[in-house]
Design a protein around this motif. Structure first.
Motif, short mmCIF file in Angstrom:
data_model
loop_
_atom_site.label_atom_id
_atom_site.label_comp_id
_atom_site.label_asym_id
_atom_site.label_seq_id
_atom_site.Cartn_x
_atom_site.Cartn_y
_atom_site.Cartn_z
N ASP A 148 0.88 -1.07 0.20
CA ASP A 148 0.15 0.07 -0.05
C ASP A 148 0.85 1.33 0.09
OD1 ASP A 148 -2.48 -1.39 0.18
OD2 ASP A 148 -2.10 -1.79 2.06
N GLN A 149 2.04 1.37 0.71
CA GLN A 149 2.94 2.43 0.67
C GLN A 149 4.35 1.95 0.86
OE1 GLN A 149 2.01 4.92 4.25
NE2 GLN A 149 0.33 5.52 3.78
N THR A 150 5.19 2.60 0.31
CA THR A 150 6.75 2.20 0.54
C THR A 150 7.12 3.05 2.02
OG1 THR A 150 7.56 4.29 -0.70
CG2 THR A 150 7.09 2.31 -2.08
N LEU A 151 8.23 2.53 2.41
CA LEU A 151 8.74 3.11 3.50
C LEU A 151 9.05 4.65 3.28
CD1 LEU A 151 11.13 0.52 4.95
CD2 LEU A 151 9.57 1.75 6.08
N ALA A 152 9.57 5.06 2.05
CA ALA A 152 10.05 6.44 1.63
C ALA A 152 8.64 7.18 1.66
CB ALA A 152 10.49 6.45 0.35
N ASP A 153 7.42 6.75 1.73
CA ASP A 153 6.24 7.54 1.75
C ASP A 153 5.41 7.18 2.99
OD1 ASP A 153 6.66 8.46 -0.79
OD2 ASP A 153 5.58 6.84 -1.73
N SER A 154 6.16 6.50 3.92
CA SER A 154 5.20 6.34 5.05
C SER A 154 5.95 7.20 6.30
CB SER A 154 5.57 4.85 5.51
OG SER A 154 4.75 4.06 4.53
N ASP A 155 5.09 7.43 7.35
CA ASP A 155 5.67 8.35 8.52
C ASP A 155 4.96 7.60 9.64
OD1 ASP A 155 5.69 10.06 10.63
OD2 ASP A 155 5.77 11.84 9.33
N ALA A 156 5.51 7.36 10.62
CA ALA A 156 4.87 6.40 11.99
C ALA A 156 3.74 7.43 12.42
CB ALA A 156 6.18 5.93 12.72
N SER A 157 4.04 8.54 12.26
CA SER A 157 3.04 9.32 13.15
C SER A 157 1.59 9.37 12.48
CB SER A 157 3.39 10.95 12.90
OG SER A 157 3.40 11.42 11.76
N SER A 158 1.48 8.75 11.19
CA SER A 158 0.25 8.58 10.28
C SER A 158 -0.78 7.19 11.00
CB SER A 158 0.33 8.20 9.15
OG SER A 158 1.05 9.35 8.46
N PHE A 159 0.10 6.61 11.85
CA PHE A 159 -0.24 4.96 12.23
C PHE A 159 -0.43 5.00 13.77
CE2 PHE A 159 2.29 4.47 8.38
CZ PHE A 159 1.27 3.79 7.68
N ASP A 160 -1.24 4.10 14.19
CA ASP A 160 -1.71 3.85 15.77
C ASP A 160 -0.80 2.73 16.31
OD1 ASP A 160 -3.75 6.03 16.03
OD2 ASP A 160 -4.86 4.73 14.45
N GLY A 161 -0.49 2.01 15.37
CA GLY A 161 0.48 0.69 15.88
C GLY A 161 0.96 0.03 14.58
N LEU A 162 2.03 -1.05 14.95
CA LEU A 162 2.81 -1.64 14.09
C LEU A 162 2.85 -3.16 14.04
CD1 LEU A 162 5.00 -1.41 11.63
CD2 LEU A 162 6.64 -1.26 13.71
N PRO B 104 2.03 0.89 20.21
CA PRO B 104 2.33 -0.37 20.38
C PRO B 104 2.78 -1.06 19.12
CG PRO B 104 -0.28 0.29 20.27
CD PRO B 104 0.64 1.26 20.35
N ILE B 105 3.66 -2.04 19.17
CA ILE B 105 4.32 -2.87 18.21
C ILE B 105 4.07 -4.30 18.33
CG2 ILE B 105 6.27 -3.50 17.12
CD1 ILE B 105 7.61 -0.69 17.89
N ALA B 106 3.49 -5.29 17.61
CA ALA B 106 3.30 -6.37 17.78
C ALA B 106 4.11 -7.20 16.80
CB ALA B 106 1.76 -6.92 17.43
N ALA B 107 5.19 -7.99 17.20
CA ALA B 107 5.95 -8.86 16.34
C ALA B 107 5.85 -10.35 16.49
CB ALA B 107 7.22 -8.18 16.53
N ILE B 108 5.82 -11.07 15.44
CA ILE B 108 5.82 -12.40 15.91
C ILE B 108 6.98 -13.41 15.30
CG2 ILE B 108 4.32 -13.03 13.90
CD1 ILE B 108 3.14 -15.14 15.49
N CYS B 109 7.58 -14.41 15.78
CA CYS B 109 8.45 -15.07 15.28
C CYS B 109 9.63 -14.53 15.02
CB CYS B 109 7.86 -15.91 14.05
SG CYS B 109 8.86 -16.93 13.24
N SER C 268 3.30 -9.59 26.54
CA SER C 268 3.09 -8.06 26.58
C SER C 268 4.08 -7.25 27.47
CB SER C 268 1.58 -7.65 26.76
OG SER C 268 0.74 -8.31 25.59
N ASP C 269 4.67 -6.33 27.14
CA ASP C 269 5.49 -5.58 28.06
C ASP C 269 5.80 -4.07 27.47
OD1 ASP C 269 7.15 -4.52 29.76
OD2 ASP C 269 8.91 -6.02 29.44
N GLY C 270 5.13 -3.30 28.17
CA GLY C 270 5.24 -1.88 27.45
C GLY C 270 5.16 -1.58 26.20
N GLY C 271 4.06 -1.90 25.67
CA GLY C 271 3.67 -1.69 24.46
C GLY C 271 4.13 -2.65 23.31
N LEU C 272 5.06 -3.55 23.80
CA LEU C 272 5.71 -4.66 22.89
C LEU C 272 4.75 -5.90 22.86
CD1 LEU C 272 9.53 -4.12 22.98
CD2 LEU C 272 7.63 -3.37 21.18
N VAL C 273 4.38 -6.55 21.87
CA VAL C 273 3.65 -7.73 22.10
C VAL C 273 4.28 -8.59 21.15
CG1 VAL C 273 1.43 -9.10 21.55
CG2 VAL C 273 1.25 -6.77 22.33
N THR C 274 4.76 -9.67 21.80
CA THR C 274 5.82 -10.61 21.12
C THR C 274 5.19 -12.19 21.02
OG1 THR C 274 7.25 -10.87 22.78
CG2 THR C 274 7.72 -9.44 20.91
#
Length: 181
Positions: A63-77, A108-113, A154-160
């Protein structure tokens, strides 16, 4: 779970070729069902190649490249796993800056594996309790994390989470974290 509605929330999914297909598609489906808007972000435009373990899976539209993305536009990752995608992202300066921006903003950031590999290079694991695919234990511990072998942490906004078997609890914990945002 208290508030699990993600209505009005936009979640970035950062991946590139070699992501574990089910670790992207299952959480994306759950997040959409909870009301979130999803934006697939990748280093390059076009499509990214998913994998089912060692075999090629489906492609996913970017949907978007990294070059066109800004974390401030999102609520989570969301950081899906697979070996190839996280390994490529962790040496991409734009990807690391993007991930770091979420951490610095307290989003918040959710990361798996293998997804937590990227968190190491973004400097977000020191002092955090988390889990991952077992082969990342030493990397995460050396980066200052408290690694545990649990289905979801879950710890401090990180979900793994560890692997595709953990997807049901990972999706629930991610939705909860994104809802609290």
């Amino acid at each position: 779970m208290a508030n699990t509605s993600l209505s009005g929330k936009t979640i970035a999914v950062l991946a590139t070729d070699g992501f574990e297909q089910v670790e992207l598609t299952t959480p994306v489906k759950a997040l959409k069902e909870a009301g979130a808007s999803i934006v697939i972000v990748a280093p390059e435009a076009g499509f990214i190649q998913g994998f089912n373990h060692h075999d090629k899976g489906d492609t996913t539209s970017v949907d978007q490249t990294l070059a066109d993305s800004d974390a401030s536009s999102f609520d989570g990752l969301l950081l899906p796993g697979g070996v190839i995608s996280p390994d490529a992202l962790r040496i991409d300066e734009k990807a690391i800056a993007f991930v770091r921006s979420f951490g610095e903003a307290g989003k918040p950031i959710a990361a798996i594996c293998h997804g937590p590999w990227t968190l190491i290079d973004a400097g977000l694991v020191d002092g955090k309790k988390l889990t991952s695919w077992p082969s990342l234990k030493t990397d995460l511990t050396n980066a200052g994390a408290n690694w545990v072998d649990e289905p979801v942490v879950s710890d401090g906004g990180l979900v793994t989470s560890r692997n595709p078997d953990d997807l049901p609890v990972f999706c629930d914990a991610a939705i909860e974290a994104f809802a609290k945002g």
